[in-house]
Motif scaffolding. Sequence first.
Motif, mmCIF file in Angstrom:
data_model
loop_
_atom_site.group_PDB
_atom_site.id
_atom_site.type_symbol
_atom_site.label_atom_id
_atom_site.label_comp_id
_atom_site.label_asym_id
_atom_site.label_seq_id
_atom_site.Cartn_x
_atom_site.Cartn_y
_atom_site.Cartn_z
ATOM 1 N N PHE A 12 -16.482 -7.951 -5.496
ATOM 2 C CA PHE A 12 -15.530 -7.137 -4.748
ATOM 3 C C PHE A 12 -16.270 -6.427 -3.620
ATOM 4 N N CYS A 13 -16.117 -6.935 -2.398
ATOM 5 C CA CYS A 13 -16.818 -6.357 -1.255
ATOM 6 C C CYS A 13 -15.947 -5.324 -0.556
ATOM 7 N N ILE A 14 -16.558 -4.260 -0.045
ATOM 8 C CA ILE A 14 -15.790 -3.239 0.664
ATOM 9 C C ILE A 14 -15.415 -3.703 2.074
ATOM 10 N N GLY A 171 -16.495 5.181 -5.350
ATOM 11 C CA GLY A 171 -15.365 5.273 -6.280
ATOM 12 C C GLY A 171 -14.487 4.030 -6.228
ATOM 13 N N HIS A 172 -14.269 3.517 -5.012
ATOM 14 C CA HIS A 172 -13.462 2.305 -4.829
ATOM 15 C C HIS A 172 -14.059 1.138 -5.613
ATOM 16 N N GLU A 173 -15.354 0.942 -5.454
ATOM 17 C CA GLU A 173 -16.006 -0.205 -6.092
ATOM 18 C C GLU A 173 -15.994 -0.078 -7.616
ATOM 19 N N LEU A 174 -16.307 1.111 -8.121
ATOM 20 C CA LEU A 174 -16.317 1.285 -9.576
ATOM 21 C C LEU A 174 -14.907 1.156 -10.148
ATOM 22 N N ALA A 175 -13.896 1.571 -9.374
ATOM 23 C CA ALA A 175 -12.509 1.427 -9.833
ATOM 24 C C ALA A 175 -12.147 -0.048 -10.005
ATOM 25 N N HIS A 176 -12.761 -0.954 -9.224
ATOM 26 C CA HIS A 176 -12.539 -2.388 -9.469
ATOM 27 C C HIS A 176 -12.967 -2.743 -10.900
ATOM 28 N N GLY A 177 -14.039 -2.101 -11.356
ATOM 29 C CA GLY A 177 -14.493 -2.332 -12.732
ATOM 30 C C GLY A 177 -13.470 -1.851 -13.745
ATOM 31 N N ARG A 186 -5.142 -10.296 -10.717
ATOM 32 C CA ARG A 186 -5.645 -11.386 -9.872
ATOM 33 C C ARG A 186 -6.074 -10.837 -8.524
ATOM 34 N N TYR A 187 -7.102 -11.474 -7.932
ATOM 35 C CA TYR A 187 -7.608 -10.973 -6.655
ATOM 36 C C TYR A 187 -7.095 -11.830 -5.508
ATOM 37 N N SER A 188 -5.783 -12.024 -5.472
ATOM 38 C CA SER A 188 -5.181 -12.735 -4.337
ATOM 39 C C SER A 188 -3.729 -12.288 -4.201
ATOM 40 N N ASN A 195 -4.699 -4.620 -6.556
ATOM 41 C CA ASN A 195 -6.060 -4.395 -7.048
ATOM 42 C C ASN A 195 -6.844 -3.571 -6.012
ATOM 43 N N GLU A 196 -6.747 -3.976 -4.748
ATOM 44 C CA GLU A 196 -7.412 -3.239 -3.666
ATOM 45 C C GLU A 196 -6.849 -1.821 -3.538
ATOM 46 N N SER A 197 -5.530 -1.700 -3.613
ATOM 47 C CA SER A 197 -4.898 -0.389 -3.458
ATOM 48 C C SER A 197 -5.313 0.556 -4.577
ATOM 49 N N VAL A 273 -5.582 -9.358 0.848
ATOM 50 C CA VAL A 273 -5.706 -8.289 -0.167
ATOM 51 C C VAL A 273 -6.121 -6.948 0.434
ATOM 52 N N HIS A 274 -6.968 -6.976 1.496
ATOM 53 C CA HIS A 274 -7.357 -5.713 2.150
ATOM 54 C C HIS A 274 -6.362 -5.312 3.232
ATOM 55 N N ILE A 275 -5.370 -6.156 3.483
ATOM 56 C CA ILE A 275 -4.403 -5.891 4.556
ATOM 57 C C ILE A 275 -3.131 -5.271 3.977
HETATM 58 ZN ZN LIG Z 1 -12.246 -3.546 -2.960
#
Ligand SMILES: [Zn+2]
Length: 356
Positions: A12-14, A171-177, A186-188, A195-197, A273-275
């Motif tokens: 999961f990249c920022i 916090g964003h990255e750890l929340a993915h965990g 799903r990441y799409s 998931n991103e939100s 997903v980031h949009i």
């Molecule tokens: Zn992310």
Amino acid sequence: MCMSRSCPPSIFCIIPPYMLRGIVEHGSAQQRTAAIETILADQTLRQMRTEAAAHPVPPAPALGGEAEKRRSVYSANNQQTLPGVLAREEGSEPVSDVSVNEAYDGLGATYDLFWDQFSRNSIDDEGQPLSATVHFGRGYNNAFWNGEQMVFGDGDGKIFNRFTIAIDVIGHELAHGVTQDEVGLRYSLQPGALNESLSDVFGSLVKQYHLGQTAEQADWLIGAGLFTDQVQGAALRSMKAPGTAYDDPVLGKDPQPAHMDNFVRTFEDNGGVHINSGIPNRAFYLAAVALGGNAWEKAGHIWYETLRDSQLRANTGFLRFAGLTVRNARRLFGQGSDEQRAVASAWAQVGLRVAL
Ligand SMILES: [Zn+2]
């Protein structure tokens, strides 16, 4: 793109791929080199992560019970090795390396929000140790969670500063965990944008809780401080006003929609997903501001309980998620409560109507 629950998404990249592409298309020679190296490294890391997922390593045993903040920060010393050399661990004094201390503090602030406010003991709620590696690669323009740890690049210094600079990114990255542990969204497409939100919601709450800000006082930006002063932009994203975070000759314009009328259909970025995360992001912002006070107290609790709701599935889309937040608002605050109405109204304002 792997879609099954048993095979988790890669990393999961920022920084989303379209931003790096903007740099490759419009940046200076030096900026382009850094962006291309980041893209190449990200591809290799994704492949390694996919292979690792096929042969999972059993997680470290959790101690269970009380709060267990156990942080370890490593330095890759500008190599691409993980985890690198141990630079600071739980309870030890700050060191001279600012990235190490920022990573340590960001892991701690994230642990504190989840433990103090949601009684969650780390990412897996079983005291999972938190580890991070700083100084990954040379001029690496990204930060990511690889399913086991956080990794931060130093940035190229031209467009991006060091990636430990923004506590909400940590916090964003750890929340993915956390999301991966609870539901494995799903990441799409829409589940990916949710998931991103969710990561933006909890990332922003980590920052607000750390700074002691109310919903009214918060800037609702994601990644403020990450851009150098050469970039025309305040942050990576704005939850308050999606689509306005940056407008820059090299990076292009923030592509986030704020309403379902402007939902973006694309195959890029795992289906945006980031949009499209801008839409549920704004719904959370609207709910939090309408409820007033500290966002983590009411809106944060409603979203956290929704994340833990057994009705939330790996393929849940926006409308179903919106309905689940209204359901959890009712469960927490009562049928017809101000909280339930505020949440339903927030979703309606971004074009998603759910019954009370
Ligand atoms: Zn992310």
